[in-house]
Scaffold this active site. Structure first.
Site, PDB file in Angstrom:
ATOM      1  CB  ALA A 209      -0.971  -0.032   1.186  1.00 45.25           C
TER       2      ALA A 209
ATOM      3  NE  ARG B 171      -2.693  -4.297  -6.754  1.00 41.34           N
ATOM      4  CZ  ARG B 171      -2.000  -4.932  -5.806  1.00 41.34           C
ATOM      5  NH1 ARG B 171      -0.793  -4.504  -5.466  1.00 41.34           N
ATOM      6  NH2 ARG B 171      -2.516  -5.975  -5.183  1.00 41.34           N
TER       7      ARG B 171
ATOM      8  CD  GLN C 209       1.924 -10.872  -2.340  1.00 43.37           C
ATOM      9  OE1 GLN C 209       1.604 -12.049  -2.128  1.00 43.37           O
ATOM     10  NE2 GLN C 209       1.053  -9.973  -2.788  1.00 43.37           N
TER      11      GLN C 209
ATOM     12  CG  ASP D 179      -3.235  -3.693   1.198  1.00 44.73           C
ATOM     13  OD1 ASP D 179      -3.133  -4.730   1.898  1.00 44.73           O
ATOM     14  OD2 ASP D 179      -2.428  -3.396   0.302  1.00 44.73           O
TER      15      ASP D 179
ATOM     16  CG  ASN E  70      -2.924  -7.064   5.324  1.00 48.15           C
ATOM     17  OD1 ASN E  70      -2.317  -6.169   4.743  1.00 48.15           O
ATOM     18  ND2 ASN E  70      -2.307  -8.125   5.841  1.00 48.15           N
TER      19      ASN E  70
HETATM   20  C1  LIG Z   1       2.624  -2.198   4.175  1.00 42.78           C
HETATM   21  S1  LIG Z   1       1.234  -2.552   3.254  1.00 42.78           S
HETATM   22  C2  LIG Z   1       1.614  -4.103   2.626  1.00 42.78           C
HETATM   23  C3  LIG Z   1       0.376  -4.821   2.190  1.00 42.78           C
HETATM   24  O1  LIG Z   1       0.249  -4.767   0.755  1.00 42.78           O
HETATM   25  C4  LIG Z   1       0.200  -6.106   0.295  1.00 42.78           C
HETATM   26  O2  LIG Z   1      -0.649  -6.250  -0.802  1.00 42.78           O
HETATM   27  P1  LIG Z   1       0.014  -6.348  -2.292  1.00 42.78           P
HETATM   28  O3  LIG Z   1       1.289  -7.116  -2.163  1.00 42.78           O
HETATM   29  O4  LIG Z   1      -1.060  -7.057  -3.093  1.00 42.78           O
HETATM   30  O5  LIG Z   1       0.221  -4.924  -2.729  1.00 42.78           O
HETATM   31  C5  LIG Z   1      -0.318  -6.878   1.483  1.00 42.78           C
HETATM   32  O6  LIG Z   1      -1.699  -6.716   1.677  1.00 42.78           O
HETATM   33  C6  LIG Z   1       0.474  -6.257   2.572  1.00 42.78           C
HETATM   34  O7  LIG Z   1       0.037  -6.479   3.883  1.00 42.78           O
END
Ligand SMILES: CSC[C@H]1O[C@H](OP(=O)(O)O)[C@H](O)[C@@H]1O
Length: 362
Positions: free
Chosen positions: A54, A89, A200, A241, A251
């Protein structure tokens, strides 16, 4: 943070002023650094998760607007760029927050002044993110210290997805307390959820933990409840997020299940929350937060490195298998032990959040 002893941010501008990013799609196997030099390149990088997380999505959008203002600083370009980047997004509120910051700054300016002002604000947003996350680390460290003192031993922390320095400009949100605890000499161990389907955790958080020397185990997403049942988890820290004004936390998909397991086992469940990730216009997260639905191919295929060292996709399900891929879920506030913000730790409820951020109330 450092990679092999060299300090990095996830996004930066080089000596020539060109914006550079770590293209996270190739980690942990390859460190690929790429320039982003047009609005279209920023849009693809956010949509296709070259950069993700985010706060980093917000920072990238700010830079995307700044780069576009150097090409065309007209009112039409400003409005179109807000739209083009906003639709990349839907869930992380930081994207809209950053674009609104840039639009509010640039709209009253004459076009001739917009490029310089936008660049300055993009740099500020990045620097502010680093400082916010550093403070989240300090505030989260206090919680870890309390657990360490009570246990008089190792603190075991479970985290989901990547809310690390790769998800922000630096420090991370959920990982910042972990990095601060390590620096303070506290014995911490991290259970890293792999975090299907984009992995991730396996690809990014494990890479961060390894490079920073944090003791950790990679675990499958479904192992967290078992570890909590057996007393192996002292706390959960996740990122977010979008968090609503009443403390509902959106999240990465699977976070809600971790919160349920934590609640069932008396494990404190904390959310690292930078204030730009609060959506003050939304109350009920389950009903109101748009959940990104990504391609089913992310479920039916997985990326990795083969025995010959080649990075690529492999199919894990039969040809043509239909798949659903909601990328986020919402944890209701009553499952959240506390919100670790840059101003301190507060309860996940309207009153406590408004008291923590009186200056940010609509
Ligand atoms: C510090 S916010 C990180 C947050 O973003 C990730 O989503 P994405 O990898 O799809 O952008 C995930 O929800 C994480 O917790």
């Amino acid at each position: 943070m450092k990679i092999d002893g060299k300090p990095y941010r996830s996004i930066w501008h080089d000596a020539a002023g060109t914006v550079q990013i770590i293209d996270q799609r190739w980690l942990p196997h390859e460190l690929r650094i790429v320039p982003l030099q047009s609005r279209a390149e920023f849009a693809v990088a956010i949509r296709d998760m070259w950069v993700r997380g985010a706060p980093l999505i917000g920072a990238a959008a700010a830079w995307g607007m700044a780069v576009q203002m150097e090409h065309d600083a007209s009112d039409a370009s400003l409005a179109e760029t807000w739209q083009v980047l906003h639709e990349t997004r839907p869930t992380a509120i930081n994207l809209r927050w950053a674009l609104n910051e840039m639009r509010s700054l640039l709209t009253p300016l004459p076009p001739s002044q917009r490029a310089a002002a936008a660049r300055r604000r993009a740099i500020e947003i990045c620097d502010e993110d680093v400082e916010i996350n550093r403070r989240i680390g300090e505030n989260g460290l206090a919680i870890i210290r309390q657990i360490a003192a009570r246990k008089n031993g190792r603190v075991n922390i479970l985290t989901h997805c990547n809310a690390g320095w790769l998800a922000t400009v630096d420090w991370g949100t959920a990982t910042s307390p972990i990095y601060h605890a390590l620096a303070a000499g506290i014995d911490v161990h991290v259970f890293v959820d792999e975090t299907r389907p984009r992995n991730q955790g396996a690809q990014l958080t494990a890479w961060e933990m390894n490079h920073h020397g944090v003791s950790h185990d990679l675990i499958v997403d479904n192992a967290g409840g078992h570890l909590m049942q057996h007393g192996e988890v002292d706390m959960v820290i996740v990122g977010t997020d979008r968090t609503t004004s009443q403390g509902d936390v959106c999240n990465k998909i699977g976070t809600y299940l971790k919160a349920l397991a934590a609640h069932a086992n008396g494990v404190p469940f904390y959310v690292a929350l930078p204030s730009p990730t609060i959506d003050w216009t939304v109350k009920d997260g389950v009903k109101e937060i748009p959940i990104e639905e990504r391609t089913g191919a992310e479920v039916t295929h997985v990326q990795g490195r083969d025995a010959q060292g080649k990075v690529g996709l492999v199919q894990i399900s039969p040809d043509g298998t239909p798949a659903r891929n909601p990328a986020f879920d919402v944890t209701p506030a009553h499952l959240v032990t506390g919100l670790i913000t840059e101003r301190g730790v507060c309860s996940a409820n309207t009153t406590a959040m408004a008291a923590m951020f009186p200056d940010l109330q609509g």
